[in-house]
Design a protein around this motif. Structure first.
Motif, PDB file in Angstrom:
ATOM      1  N   THR A  73     -24.012 -26.217 -28.183  1.00 52.38           N
ATOM      2  CA  THR A  73     -24.354 -26.969 -27.313  1.00 52.38           C
ATOM      3  C   THR A  73     -25.702 -27.482 -26.956  1.00 52.38           C
ATOM      4  N   LEU A  74     -26.422 -26.343 -27.899  1.00 57.26           N
ATOM      5  CA  LEU A  74     -28.207 -26.354 -27.776  1.00 57.26           C
ATOM      6  C   LEU A  74     -28.520 -27.433 -28.522  1.00 57.26           C
ATOM      7  N   ALA A  75     -28.028 -27.929 -29.591  1.00 61.38           N
ATOM      8  CA  ALA A  75     -28.212 -29.305 -30.150  1.00 61.38           C
ATOM      9  C   ALA A  75     -27.744 -30.302 -29.368  1.00 61.38           C
ATOM     10  N   LEU A  76     -26.364 -30.610 -28.864  1.00 62.39           N
ATOM     11  CA  LEU A  76     -26.197 -31.607 -27.959  1.00 62.39           C
ATOM     12  C   LEU A  76     -27.785 -31.717 -26.714  1.00 62.39           C
ATOM     13  N   THR A  77     -28.168 -31.175 -26.311  1.00 64.03           N
ATOM     14  CA  THR A  77     -29.002 -30.764 -24.748  1.00 64.03           C
ATOM     15  C   THR A  77     -30.006 -31.059 -25.306  1.00 64.03           C
ATOM     16  N   GLY A  78     -30.509 -30.872 -26.650  1.00 64.57           N
ATOM     17  CA  GLY A  78     -31.719 -30.992 -27.338  1.00 64.57           C
ATOM     18  C   GLY A  78     -32.892 -30.015 -26.980  1.00 64.57           C
ATOM     19  N   PHE A  79     -32.327 -29.032 -27.419  1.00 57.07           N
ATOM     20  CA  PHE A  79     -33.362 -27.200 -26.975  1.00 57.07           C
ATOM     21  C   PHE A  79     -33.795 -27.827 -28.377  1.00 57.07           C
ATOM     22  N   PRO A  80     -35.175 -27.061 -27.777  1.00 55.98           N
ATOM     23  CA  PRO A  80     -36.382 -27.676 -28.946  1.00 55.98           C
ATOM     24  C   PRO A  80     -35.532 -26.941 -30.508  1.00 55.98           C
ATOM     25  N   PHE A  81     -36.366 -27.275 -31.760  1.00 56.37           N
ATOM     26  CA  PHE A  81     -35.858 -27.964 -32.977  1.00 56.37           C
ATOM     27  C   PHE A  81     -34.650 -27.994 -33.435  1.00 56.37           C
ATOM     28  N   LEU A  82     -33.191 -27.882 -32.316  1.00 57.12           N
ATOM     29  CA  LEU A  82     -32.066 -28.433 -33.043  1.00 57.12           C
ATOM     30  C   LEU A  82     -32.414 -29.542 -32.875  1.00 57.12           C
ATOM     31  N   SER A  83     -31.000 -30.198 -33.498  1.00 59.17           N
ATOM     32  CA  SER A  83     -30.824 -31.886 -34.095  1.00 59.17           C
ATOM     33  C   SER A  83     -30.810 -32.554 -33.095  1.00 59.17           C
ATOM     34  N   GLY A  84     -30.213 -31.984 -31.871  1.00 59.23           N
ATOM     35  CA  GLY A  84     -30.538 -33.205 -30.519  1.00 59.23           C
ATOM     36  C   GLY A  84     -31.941 -33.968 -29.939  1.00 59.23           C
ATOM     37  N   PHE A  85     -32.051 -32.582 -30.394  1.00 56.07           N
ATOM     38  CA  PHE A  85     -34.512 -32.194 -29.985  1.00 56.07           C
ATOM     39  C   PHE A  85     -34.550 -33.735 -30.628  1.00 56.07           C
ATOM     40  N   TYR A  86     -34.373 -33.504 -31.893  1.00 53.93           N
ATOM     41  CA  TYR A  86     -35.881 -34.592 -32.417  1.00 53.93           C
ATOM     42  C   TYR A  86     -35.301 -35.683 -32.383  1.00 53.93           C
ATOM     43  N   SER A  87     -33.924 -36.814 -32.224  1.00 50.24           N
ATOM     44  CA  SER A  87     -33.157 -37.928 -32.127  1.00 50.24           C
ATOM     45  C   SER A  87     -32.837 -38.017 -30.898  1.00 50.24           C
ATOM     46  N   LYS A  88     -33.056 -36.904 -29.558  1.00 55.73           N
ATOM     47  CA  LYS A  88     -32.854 -37.380 -27.948  1.00 55.73           C
ATOM     48  C   LYS A  88     -34.431 -37.805 -27.686  1.00 55.73           C
ATOM     49  N   ASP A  89     -34.448 -36.720 -28.040  1.00 51.73           N
ATOM     50  CA  ASP A  89     -36.582 -37.168 -26.898  1.00 51.73           C
ATOM     51  C   ASP A  89     -37.260 -37.964 -27.701  1.00 51.73           C
ATOM     52  N   ALA A  90     -37.192 -38.670 -29.231  1.00 50.25           N
ATOM     53  CA  ALA A  90     -36.669 -39.997 -29.792  1.00 50.25           C
ATOM     54  C   ALA A  90     -36.966 -41.522 -29.520  1.00 50.25           C
ATOM     55  N   ILE A  91     -35.784 -41.126 -28.608  1.00 49.16           N
ATOM     56  CA  ILE A  91     -35.272 -42.472 -27.381  1.00 49.16           C
ATOM     57  C   ILE A  91     -36.125 -42.015 -26.507  1.00 49.16           C
ATOM     58  N   ILE A  92     -35.805 -41.056 -25.862  1.00 51.51           N
ATOM     59  CA  ILE A  92     -36.046 -41.602 -24.486  1.00 51.51           C
ATOM     60  C   ILE A  92     -38.012 -41.556 -24.948  1.00 51.51           C
TER      61      ILE A  92
END
Lengths: 497, 639
Positions: free
Chosen positions: B389-408
């Motif tokens: 869940t942390l990774a999905l929501t883009g919690f800092p420094f987990l994987s989703g954080f890098y990819s999703k924020d880059a998209i935005i």
């Protein structure tokens, strides 16, 4: 003179049929005559394969020509094959022995006569595909009706008489016009020899009427909308082997006829009538797919799907493109295999439950796992999934159609969505779900003969899906030549104008 | 023998052996065999991936000719470049993990061999899809994965709903494929080939080609792009063609993880990225992709807020994340889309398999209202799902954080209206994502235990064969973003790694958005956790008040914006009605009545004939005719 391959292919089943007819049949000799019929038809299949092996795909010339004069300077027995016809001969020779194997359980009485009818039918069908003279083509073409008429009328279901006559009426109507057309061709040109007619052409002003006359016969046999209503009835009433022959081979005579005669002899008229063909083909594809969706009887559903599949064939032929025409032939061969397989599959469960109504089934996968697997392959073949032969034909046809018209290809492609809907829904209702009826629990899975027949059909459907080259390669040069001839004719006609 | 063959064909061999000889092998051997084969395939995939980013390895193998008709030539092929190597790793890694996990998950199922066979067959089709060097083999894989998805959704064939969902998935996908196929026809029509390399080479010369259709003129490149994208929308469950994905959750959970989260549904994104050399020349299509992507991201997130089925929430979340990938591609950041595809595969597969573990423990209960308070009973599942869940929501420094924020960020940097709009929706959707994800977590694991059928003491953590695969995924979910961000989306990535596999007409902007914008999303995401905890655990009354206060809105979301009802009304029912009308009214009433039956006197007399028919008169005549005909023929031929 070389060995008369084609005449042997035509005669072998006939001789077998005569043998069986005059054999003194008692019930205990049934097995013997069945094996005899099987042997004859199998030998014929081997012979046809050998013919394919000898066949030279690098030329568009007619090969294995034979010519005999029947009535001096009027009717010639002339046979020969090219890349367009050879595959249909092999298909016929391949399907017939399978029908004979399946006869085991489906035909309860007058087996001897049934075998005679099937063998005669085989011989006539092969005759259709290798005739190079209009008169003998006509004889074979119409002769083929008689055994089919008998098969439906004698061994059919409850409404067999109605169906047999409906079938006969429809086909007769078209045939009469074709006969008139053939006579007039002889009138105009002094010949019914196809190679002669190819070379010299038929005057443009006659082409339109002649084309329509041939069309009326082929359209019924294809069948095209709106003269398709005999097919569901004929299929429903015909015994399994009859349905198989009807769907796999009889319908292909019309597609073949379109290529060989309508396009070959009347190119100018063919060009002129393109819109008619496209509209009828598209109606066939969409309309009958929707009708198929709502069928309650399995055989009717498959029959309607045949109309839709043949709609693709007519569409492909009249694109006059390499892909469209090769695709049409491929589609016909593939549909020959798939529809034969589907009707045999329906036959398998009909034997056990004596009903064709979809609602009476459900949950077969629990009791007949092997059956469910092969039926899935055939269903996917009908859906045209890549990796089955069904895909190659449809795809090539659509590519060809696209070259002619974006709109036509787009509408035809909707048929691909619909085919998935009605076939998968059929499969789901028959095979998946909970078992609703106690009778189904007692059903046994495929026996050896059934496994054999169905596997023999699964293999080419998948093989040609991944590697269609042997078929495409065989047809390529002849199709190229046909298109070349067609274009020359159209152009010279334009110049004259 | 080259690695490539092993990678692709080992799963096929596994599928065939397990499918046809599973009975002789026994279920355990089949499971081990298929898992082993896929694992080997995955190891080789990593090797290839390593060779690609280390040595710049590329390869294009022709296996044999598929179709050759006139000028239309297609080969079976294996194409290896940066793009396909990434997909190889994702597909084979997740697949091998799911294979192993399934050994535990399906332990009570009587049809294990069949299940493993389908999984392996799916893997093979997916590999054919990603390694194709032409559009037709891509289409083969495309339909192949659709077929396997159909098999696996309907795996529990006795369930009526599963069968219906399977057919729906196949047919809705076919609607997308309809567009895709037309796109392929158009490509062949314009370029005379369907081979990627040849097509891409010809694109720049064909920018001004126009086609007239129904009296309107269209730019051919735009048309190709849009048609291909329709295919991608079907496969990747984008809005309007998304309805099959939530229903697909009828399948076993490992299937949802592999097919409906990590691999198959990303095929659409892969297609768009693979076709970047075409899309780069079609700003119109790119804008459409951006709009569809962000609409889907937003729409699916809102629906996920109101669902109660644990798998459906994750399914809508997948839909939403796929929307993110599309709008990344739409703003031209193809590498970022691939990066999100890559990280998403880890955390979404983790979430699905984690939820599978929970469902397994709850004896097939999927309603989150009937769970709760079990985080101490299921500690591994809980912690693993927290990571997911942390990774999905883009919690800092987990994987989703890098990819999703880059998209935005890239959406923002696109600098046009659509881009700004997409960035805004992206931020808002990230917030929604966080809320629905934590709602799921809190309702499942925290608060009171709400299941009356099962006693809480009867719950057990899943076996290790299911937990260990999850741990591997969790490692990926934590580190894949940090470790691979330079490789995938670093400044030099397009020249160092992607090379020719992704085409940028203009290099991606290297600016940075204002810092308030960069911090906006992570702050919202972090703040939403306590907020969600308060709403969904501490003070449940608020939830009820919100629901009751906005009942129409809640029902709208709960019923998924009424898409299913709309489609039934617009397409399904009319098709059936029209079919019935054609059959009963036109075929039977009209054609038959005025056609063959119209010669009615004749038909009426049939009853008379029939008597004779049965007596055998007609039959004799006809048979003798036939025989005479045969004899004549024989005579004439032999003469």
């Amino acid at each position: 003179m070389d060995f008369p391959f084609l005449s042997s292919l035509i005669l072998l089943p006939l001789i077998g049929a005569l043998f069986i007819f005059f054999s003194k049949s008692k019930s205990n000799t049934y097995l013997t005559i069945k094996y005899l019929a099987l042997f004859v038809s199998f030998a014929n299949f081997i012979l046809s394969l050998y013919l394919w092996y000898l066949f030279d795909p690098s030329t568009a010339e007619f090969q294995f020509l034979e010519e005999r004069s029947w009535i001096k300077s009027f009717i010639n027995y002339k046979v020969g094959i090219d890349g367009i016809s050879i595959l249909f001969i092999i298909l016929t020779a391949f399907i017939t022995p399978l029908c004979i194997v399946s006869v085991n359980s489906t035909v309860k009485y007058r087996l001897k006569d049934f075998l005679v009818a099937i063998l005669v039918m085989e011989s006539l069908m092969i005759g259709v595909f290798c005739s190079l003279d209009l008169v003998i083509f006509y004889l074979f073409f119409e002769g083929g009706l008689i055994p089919m008429f008998l098969i439906i009328g004698i061994w059919g279901g409850e409404r067999r008489v109605y169906s047999a006559f409906k079938f006969f009426l429809y086909t007769l109507l078209g045939s009469v016009l074709m006969l008139v057309a053939i006579i007039s061709i002889y009138w105009f040109t002094g010949s019914t020899d196809i190679t002669y007619l190819y070379d010299f052409g038929i005057d443009e002003k006659y082409q339109y009427l002649l084309w329509l006359a041939f069309f009326s016969s082929f359209a019924v046999k294809t069948p095209m909308w709106p003269v398709h209503t005999w097919l569901p009835d004929a299929h429903v009433e015909a015994p399994t082997a009859g349905s198989v022959l009807l769907a796999a081979i009889l319908l292909k005579m019309a597609g073949y006829g379109f290529i060989r005669f309508s396009v070959g002899l009347f190119p100018v008229a063919s060009e002129y009538f393109i819109p008619l063909i496209y509209i009828l083909s598209l109606i066939a594809i969409i309309y009958t797919s929707l009708v198929a969706l709502m069928q309650e009887d399995m055989k009717k559903l498959i029959a309607y799907s045949s109309v839709a599949h043949m709609g693709f064939v007519t569409l492909g032929i009249f694109t006059f493109t390499q892909q469209g025409l090769e695709g049409s032939i491929f589609q016909m061969i593939s549909h020959g295999l798939v529809s034969a397989a589907l009707f045999l599959s329906v036959g398998v469960i009909y034997e056990r439950m004596h009903t064709r109504l979809i609602d009476n089934y459900g949950g077969l996968v629990s009791v007949m796992p092997k059956y469910s697997i092969v039926l899935m392959v055939f269903t996917l073949g009908a859906v045209g999934l890549p990796g089955t032969s069904g895909f190659i034909g449809e795809f090539l046809i659509l590519i060809g159609a696209f070259k002619k018209s974006f709109l036509v290809a787009a509408i035809a492609s909707i048929g691909v969505i619909l085919s998935a809907a009605y076939m998968l829904w059929l499969y789901k209702r028959v095979v998946f779900g909970e078992i609703k009826k106690d009778e189904i629990k007692k059903m046994s899975d495929l026996n050896r003969a059934e496994i054999f027949i169905l596997t023999v059909l699964v293999l080419p459907i998948i093989f040609f899906g991944f590697y269609p080259e042997p078929l495409l390669n065989t047809t390529e040069i002849s199709i190229e030549n046909l298109i070349e001839m067609y274009k020359t004719n159209i152009n010279s006609n334009l110049v004259e104008k | 023998m080259e690695f490539e063959y092993l990678i692709i064909f080992l799963p096929l061999v596994g599928a065939i052996i397990s499918g046809f000889f599973g009975k002789f092998l026994g279920s355990r051997n089949s499971e081990i065999l298929t898992s082993l084969f896929v694992t080997i395939s995955s190891i080789f995939s990593f090797l290839i991936f390593y060779k690609v980013f280390n040595d710049g390895y590329i390869n294009n193998l022709d296996i044999f000719t598929w179709i050759n008709s006139g000028s239309f030539n297609v080969n079976w092929s294996i194409k290896i470049d940066a793009l396909s190597s990434v997909m190889l790793v994702v597909v084979t890694l997740v697949s091998s993990i799911v294979h192993i996990y399934s050994i535990g998950y399906m332990s009570h199922d009587p049809h294990k061999q069949r299940f493993m066979s389908y999984l392996s067959l799916f893997t093979f089709s997916m590999l054919m899809l990603v390694t194709s060097d032409n559009f037709l083999q891509l289409f083969f894989g495309w339909e192949g994965v659709g077929l396997c998805s159909y098999f696996l959704i309907g795996f529990w064939f006795k369930k009526e709903s599963a069968n219906a969902a399977a057919i729906k998935a196949f047919v809705v996908n076919r609607v997308g494929d309809f567009g895709f196929a037309l796109g392929i026809f158009l490509i062949f029509y314009l370029f005379g080939t369907v081979n990627y390399a040849e097509v891409f080479e010809l694109i720049p010369q064909s920018l001004d080609v126009n086609l007239t259709f129904l009296g309107l003129s269209f730019n051919a490149i735009n048309l190709i792009c849009i048609l291909l994208f329709i295919g991608a929308m079907g496969k990747s469950a984008q809005i309007f063609l998304h309805t099959w994905l939530p229903d697909a959750m009828e399948g076993p959970t490992p299937v949802s993880a592999l097919i409906h989260a990590a691999t198959m549904v990303t095929a659409g994104v892969f297609l768009v990225v693979r076709c970047s050399p075409i899309y780069e020349y079609s700003p119109l299509a790119l804008n459409i992709i951006t709009i569809v992507g962000m609409s889907t991201a937003f729409f699916a997130a809102t629906v996920a807020l109101a669902q109660d089925d644990i798998k459906k929430i994750i399914a809508y979340s997948t839909c939403s994340q796929l929307g993110y990938m599309f709008f990344a591609a739409g703003v031209g950041a193809y590498n970022v889309a691939m990066f999100h595809l890559f990280t998403h595969a880890f955390f979404k597969a983790l979430l699905f398999l984690g939820s599978g573990s929970v469902i397994h423990s709850f004896k097939d209960e999927q309603n989150i209202n009937l769970m709760g308070g079990v985080w101490k009973k299921l500690p591994y599942s809980w912690i693993l799902m927290v990571i997911g869940t942390l990774a999905l929501t883009g919690f800092p420094f987990l994987s989703g954080f890098y990819s999703k924020d880059a998209i935005i960020e890239f959406a923002y940097l696109r600098g046009n209206t659509v881009g700004y709009f997409a960035a805004g929706i992206g931020v808002f959707t990230a917030l929604l994502t966080s809320i629905y994800s934590w709602r799921l977590m809190f309702k499942t694991f925290h608060g009171n235990y709400n299941n009356k059928k099962l006693n809480i003491s009867s719950l057990h953590e899943s076996p290790m064969v299911m937990i260990i695969p999850l741990i591997i995924l969790a490692i990926g979910a934590i580190f894949s973003g940090f470790l691979f961000k330079d490789l995938f989306i670093g400044i030099e990535s397009s020249s160092n790694f992607w090379k020719n596999s992704i085409f940028f007409l203009e290099p991606l902007s290297q600016d940075h958005p204002p810092s308030w914008f960069i911090f906006l999303t992570p702050i919202l995401v972090i703040l939403s956790i306590p907020a969600a905890y308060y709403i969904f655990v501490k003070n449940i009354k608020i939830t009820n008040e919100i629901v009751n206060g906005n009942l129409p809105l809640y029902n709208f979301l709960k019923n998924k914006w009424y898409f299913d009802e709309l489609y039934d009304y617009l397409f399904v029912n009319p098709s059936k009605k029209i079919g019935l009308y054609f059959w009963k009214k036109i075929d039977l009433r009209f054609i038959d009545r005025f056609g063959p039956d119209g010669i009615s006197n004749l038909i009426k007399n049939i009853s008379l004939f029939a008597v004779k028919f049965q007596n055998g008169f007609i039959y004799h005549y006809a048979f003798i005719m036939l025989l005479g005909f045969s004899a004549l023929l024989t005579f004439l031929i032999l003469r």
